[in-house]
Design a protein around this motif. Structure first.
Motif, PDB file in Angstrom:
ATOM      1  N   SER A  47     -18.087 -47.018  23.140  1.00 31.12           N
ATOM      2  CA  SER A  47     -18.719 -47.634  24.303  1.00 31.12           C
ATOM      3  C   SER A  47     -18.486 -46.814  25.567  1.00 31.12           C
ATOM      4  O   SER A  47     -19.412 -46.591  26.359  1.00 31.12           O
ATOM      5  N   GLN A  50     -20.523 -43.529  25.357  1.00 33.15           N
ATOM      6  CA  GLN A  50     -21.956 -43.789  25.496  1.00 33.15           C
ATOM      7  C   GLN A  50     -22.315 -44.114  26.939  1.00 33.15           C
ATOM      8  O   GLN A  50     -23.357 -43.719  27.424  1.00 33.15           O
ATOM      9  N   GLY A  55     -23.108 -39.047  29.219  1.00 42.37           N
ATOM     10  CA  GLY A  55     -23.121 -39.419  27.806  1.00 42.37           C
ATOM     11  C   GLY A  55     -22.082 -38.680  27.007  1.00 42.37           C
ATOM     12  O   GLY A  55     -22.170 -38.585  25.787  1.00 42.37           O
ATOM     13  N   GLU A  56     -21.079 -38.146  27.714  1.00 40.81           N
ATOM     14  CA  GLU A  56     -20.000 -37.428  27.051  1.00 40.81           C
ATOM     15  C   GLU A  56     -18.721 -37.607  27.864  1.00 40.81           C
ATOM     16  O   GLU A  56     -18.773 -37.937  29.053  1.00 40.81           O
ATOM     17  N   ARG A  98     -19.458 -36.663  22.345  1.00 40.40           N
ATOM     18  CA  ARG A  98     -20.663 -37.455  22.584  1.00 40.40           C
ATOM     19  C   ARG A  98     -21.076 -38.123  21.278  1.00 40.40           C
ATOM     20  O   ARG A  98     -20.757 -37.642  20.194  1.00 40.40           O
ATOM     21  N   LEU A  99     -21.770 -39.247  21.408  1.00 41.42           N
ATOM     22  CA  LEU A  99     -22.228 -39.980  20.235  1.00 41.42           C
ATOM     23  C   LEU A  99     -23.261 -39.195  19.454  1.00 41.42           C
ATOM     24  O   LEU A  99     -24.021 -38.415  20.030  1.00 41.42           O
ATOM     25  N   PRO A 101     -26.407 -40.231  17.955  1.00 36.31           N
ATOM     26  CA  PRO A 101     -27.272 -41.414  17.899  1.00 36.31           C
ATOM     27  C   PRO A 101     -27.830 -41.707  16.517  1.00 36.31           C
ATOM     28  O   PRO A 101     -27.923 -42.872  16.117  1.00 36.31           O
ATOM     29  N   SER A 102     -28.177 -40.680  15.759  1.00 31.31           N
ATOM     30  CA  SER A 102     -28.746 -40.909  14.426  1.00 31.31           C
ATOM     31  C   SER A 102     -27.726 -41.561  13.495  1.00 31.31           C
ATOM     32  O   SER A 102     -28.095 -42.382  12.651  1.00 31.31           O
ATOM     33  N   ILE A 104     -25.250 -43.635  14.430  1.00 30.52           N
ATOM     34  CA  ILE A 104     -25.120 -45.023  14.868  1.00 30.52           C
ATOM     35  C   ILE A 104     -26.350 -45.818  14.410  1.00 30.52           C
ATOM     36  O   ILE A 104     -26.228 -46.929  13.894  1.00 30.52           O
ATOM     37  N   ALA A 105     -27.529 -45.231  14.561  1.00 30.07           N
ATOM     38  CA  ALA A 105     -28.772 -45.906  14.141  1.00 30.07           C
ATOM     39  C   ALA A 105     -28.797 -46.121  12.629  1.00 30.07           C
ATOM     40  O   ALA A 105     -29.264 -47.156  12.153  1.00 30.07           O
TER      41      ALA A 105
END
Length: 123
Positions: A47, A50, A55-56, A98-99, A101-102, A104-105
């Motif tokens: 969290s 993000q 974003g990092e 950094r997250l 995203p793929s 997490i998705a």
């Protein structure tokens, strides 16, 4: 040391909620990734990273908000990185996270029943 999958082992393509049994190896990979996020400090790290301005974040950005020592934060970041949920970039003496995203998705997709997924995509 905790046994979590590395970034090279992806989450399974079949959801355990898809209506067909998930294969043992896929269940073990998914359980490893879920184990990596099943910790309050790691959820907070995801969290915090993000929501960071770029974003990092580096370890030094994360220790005070978590109230944990640098070695403890680094340990949690390593586990999330090995699970494929974070990317790490070294810049001089600092490492930034950094997250992915793929990743997490993919977890969200695997845990969303197919009917709900179809409704969500139709919106």
């Amino acid at each position: 040391m905790e046994d979590v999958p590395t970034a090279k082992t992806s989450t399974p393509a079949i959801s355990p909620l898809a209506g067909e049994p998930i294969k043992r190896a896929d269940a073990e990979r998914l359980a490893g990734v879920l184990k990596a996020v099943a910790d309050p400090a790691r959820l907070r790290l995801l969290s915090l990273i993000q929501s960071a301005p770029e974003g990092e974040a580096s370890v030094s950005d994360l220790t005070a908000p978590l109230g944990l020592s640098q070695p403890t934060v680094s340990h949690h970041l390593r586990i999330l990185t090995e699970a494929g949920l974070l990317e790490r970039e070294q810049r001089g003496v600092w490492a930034y996270y950094r997250l992915v995203p793929s990743a997490i998705a993919a977890i969200a997709d695997l845990l969303t029943p197919p009917r709900k997924r179809a409704t969500k995509k139709a919106r």
